[in-house]
Design an enzyme around this catalytic site. Structure first.
Site, PDB file in Angstrom:
ATOM      1  N   ASP A 133      50.805  37.831  33.881  1.00 25.80           N
ATOM      2  CA  ASP A 133      50.252  37.376  35.155  1.00 25.80           C
ATOM      3  C   ASP A 133      51.367  36.708  35.947  1.00 25.80           C
ATOM      4  O   ASP A 133      51.762  35.591  35.637  1.00 25.80           O
ATOM      5  CB  ASP A 133      49.106  36.374  34.926  1.00 25.80           C
ATOM      6  CG  ASP A 133      47.852  37.039  34.356  1.00 25.80           C
ATOM      7  OD1 ASP A 133      47.992  38.085  33.685  1.00 25.80           O
ATOM      8  OD2 ASP A 133      46.752  36.512  34.590  1.00 25.80           O
ATOM      9  N   LYS A 196      45.335  39.716  41.495  1.00 29.17           N
ATOM     10  CA  LYS A 196      44.580  38.540  41.057  1.00 29.17           C
ATOM     11  C   LYS A 196      44.602  37.506  42.171  1.00 29.17           C
ATOM     12  O   LYS A 196      45.626  37.347  42.841  1.00 29.17           O
ATOM     13  CB  LYS A 196      45.238  38.014  39.773  1.00 29.17           C
ATOM     14  CG  LYS A 196      44.726  36.703  39.240  1.00 29.17           C
ATOM     15  CD  LYS A 196      45.367  36.380  37.891  1.00 29.17           C
ATOM     16  CE  LYS A 196      45.125  34.946  37.484  1.00 29.17           C
ATOM     17  NZ  LYS A 196      45.794  34.585  36.210  1.00 29.17           N
ATOM     18  N   LYS A 232      41.282  40.865  39.454  1.00 33.82           N
ATOM     19  CA  LYS A 232      40.955  39.672  38.673  1.00 33.82           C
ATOM     20  C   LYS A 232      40.787  38.461  39.582  1.00 33.82           C
ATOM     21  O   LYS A 232      41.757  37.870  40.009  1.00 33.82           O
ATOM     22  CB  LYS A 232      42.060  39.401  37.637  1.00 33.82           C
ATOM     23  CG  LYS A 232      41.844  38.121  36.836  1.00 33.82           C
ATOM     24  CD  LYS A 232      42.903  37.919  35.776  1.00 33.82           C
ATOM     25  CE  LYS A 232      42.766  36.550  35.112  1.00 33.82           C
ATOM     26  NZ  LYS A 232      43.823  36.281  34.130  1.00 33.82           N
TER      27      LYS A 232
END
Lengths: 296, 296
Positions: A133, A196, A232
């Site tokens: 991430d 995300k 996400k």
């Protein structure tokens, strides 16, 4: 300016109203139970604190594998930790199918040199992270240096090797929906496997309108290229009802193909417990208390 | 202004320091003792109750960590505000219970005095019920009282508004939060009392008041895992037994106040406070063996 950075303008009011519509869906009984179980299987159980210890990470890994021993529930999708905890988590989760995600690139601010960010990523990958991430350089983005942001994502993607890359836009720092859309397009074109919303460190984190607009960016990309990108939302999604609203939004925006942990994740630390409480309520008929569910 | 149309008040629920309508959208039309309508009153659902418990749980810790003296000040403030709206309460109670205005006035005044009575107890009951205990080992052993947590209250028609005021003032003074279902025939006085609470510096969520059907909600209240104690004011033996059975799962404490025993001696007593307290006993190591003289 390159055509790539020329994203479509967003109708902000339309977006907010459309997102609000998903909250009126009434999901009950069997559909609710299935939805809640699906939500559980999409959770990235997260601990990203300066005070994280090896013990805490191991405890969280145990929870990821044993969400509730009295309920028929899946495991979560992944554990999300800092790079120096990857090896610990990897070992604790061996053979369970739960993936290890690691934040990288000087998370959460991303304020460091490219070398440090690449080294950070490499550290996590070398220790066995299945997913990375990363955060984008919001400062550079605001300066209009979109090429820098694009190149950085592409380089990190390369450094990831087989690991899947989630690109955190930190939408709370981007300002307008137009900016969020532009950042989404940059990330998608630079090779993100997931986009995300947030780090969870600043407010606002994930909201339904922002998530919807990122889903739209994914949809546009899919219709043009046939390539799927995951989504996400992270931060602030703490109750089961909200999770169901997100799933309704996902299904109606991107369709059935995205309805699995391969293409959709919730970044959350508290959500799992609330979903478990709701499932247990469905089973026993009694409203539940947080006292009877493990904290981590 | 001969043809003026009166502006009627809508009586709503009191949850988390706000006055929402019931999420169910239902209402009922209770009648006063002489048969006149008391208006359209919210018929609370089990989801309203659930929301109220969430609010009560959230508020409880901060409320109990206030100083006992401050809780007393706030109770006294409630009495002050009730006094200033005495005429309104006299009228409402007269309607609900069919009392003459003289009788209604004396009842309201005694209730205001009762709040002052319990305001005085907040920083005194601890001295009365705590103890230093003789033990046969080298420990200094003492017991202190703590609030039981979230309390739920069910009032029968016979106890009406008096039961409501007594329950609230005796239960919250020690640091509990509560969710109270007003008796079916006293919703107007109950919600007016909520308005008094609301502008008396009582933090949101400490007291939540619902109006509705006792029989519909009783089982859900008894089964709720996040309610620590349940007070039933009334004389329905069958209901009491049902409450006791259903509450066994989380060992909820069931307290019963009979409507028969409405004497001042019974309703104004520190033992009404004690019923909603838990005892915590501490064993503190000291150098002396029990029985010999302490060194300090």
């Amino acid at each position: 300016m390159s055509k790539l950075f020329n994203s479509p303008k967003i109708d902000q009011l339309g977006l907010i109203e459309r997102a609000a519509k998903f909250k009126t869906r009434s999901i009950k009984k069997e559909a609710k139970i299935n939805g809640l179980k699906l939500a559980l299987s999409m959770i990235d159980l997260t601990t990203l604190e300066g005070k994280d210890t090896e013990g805490k990470v191991r405890q969280l890994c145990y929870k990821a594998m044993h969400l509730h021993d009295d309920l028929d529930v899946p495991t979560v999708a992944a554990i999300c930790v800092y790079p120096n905890m990857v090896a610990i988590a990897k070992k604790a989760l061996e053979g369970s199918g739960v993936k290890v995600a690691s934040v990288a690139t000087a998370f959460p601010s991303g304020m460091s040199s490219r070398e440090v960010k690449l080294a950070d990523t490499k550290l996590a990958v070398d220790h066995g992270a299945d997913e990375i991430d990363m955060v984008i350089s919001r400062g550079r983005f605001h300066q209009g240096d979109y090429q820098y942001v694009f190149d950085e994502i592409a380089l990190i993607k390369e450094a990831c090797g087989k690991a899947r890359l989630k690109v955190i836009l930190e939408t709370g720092e981007l300002g307008t929906p137009d900016q969020v859309r532009r950042a989404s397009d940059i990330a998608i074109h630079a090779g993100a496997d997931f986009i995300k919303t947030s780090t969870g460190k600043i407010s606002p984190a994930a909201t339904m309108p922002t998530t919807l607009l990122m889903l739209e960016a994914i949809k546009d990309h899919y219709q043009k290229t046939g390539k799927m990108v995951g989504m996400k939302p992270a931060g602030g999604i703490s109750d089961a009802k909200t999770a169901l609203h997100y799933l309704a939004m996902l299904k109606e925006t991107l369709g059935e193909a995205w309805m699995s942990s391969e293409w959709f994740r919730f970044g959350a630390s508290r959500l799992a417990n609330d979903v478990l409480m709701q499932l247990y309520k469905q089973k026993t008929g009694a409203y539940q208390s947080a006292d009877y569910f493990s904290k981590d | 202004m001969a043809n003026r149309i009166d502006v009627l008040k809508t009586y709503k629920l009191y949850i988390n320091g706000k006055f929402p309508r019931t999420e169910s959208g239902r209402y009922y039309q209770p009648k006063g003792a002489k048969g006149e309508s008391l208006g359209n009153i919210c018929l609370a659902s089990r989801k309203d109750f659930r929301n109220a418990v969430v609010a009560a749980r959230k508020a409880q810790q901060a409320w109990s960590s206030r100083s006992a003296f401050n809780r007393g000040q706030i109770l006294y403030r409630i009495a002050e505000h009730m006094e200033s709206r005495k005429a309104e309460f006299v009228e409402l109670l007269g309607k609900e219970e069919g009392l003459s205005s003289a009788k209604s006035k004396s009842k309201i005044e005694s209730l205001i005095d009762r709040i002052v009575y319990y305001a005085g107890w907040t920083d005194k009951f601890q001295q009365l019920f705590s103890s230093v205990n003789p033990v046969a080992s080298s420990h200094f052993n003492f017991s202190m009282l703590e609030p039981v947590g979230v309390v739920s209250v069910l009032c029968d028609e016979k106890v009406g508004f008096e039961g409501l005021v007594t329950a609230i003032s005796s239960i919250i003074g020690s640091g509990n939060s509560l969710v109270l279902l007003a008796s079916k025939n006293s919703p107007t006085s109950a919600i007016t009392f909520a308005e008094v609470l609301h502008h008396s510096d009582l933090p949101a969520g400490v007291v939540n008041i619902l109006s509705g059907d006792r029989d519909e909600l009783a089982t859900h209240i008894a089964k709720h895992m996040d309610v620590n104690a349940l007070l039933y004011c009334g004389d329905d033996e069958k209901l009491l037994k049902e409450l006791q059975t259903e509450s066994a799962n989380n060992l909820k404490r069931i307290i019963h106040w009979s409507a028969e025993d409405n004497s001042e001696e019974y309703l104004e007593s520190p033992y009404r406070i004690q019923e909603f307290l838990e005892t915590k006993t501490t064993w503190h190591p000291v150098e002396q063996i029990g029985g010999s003289a302490p060194a300090y």
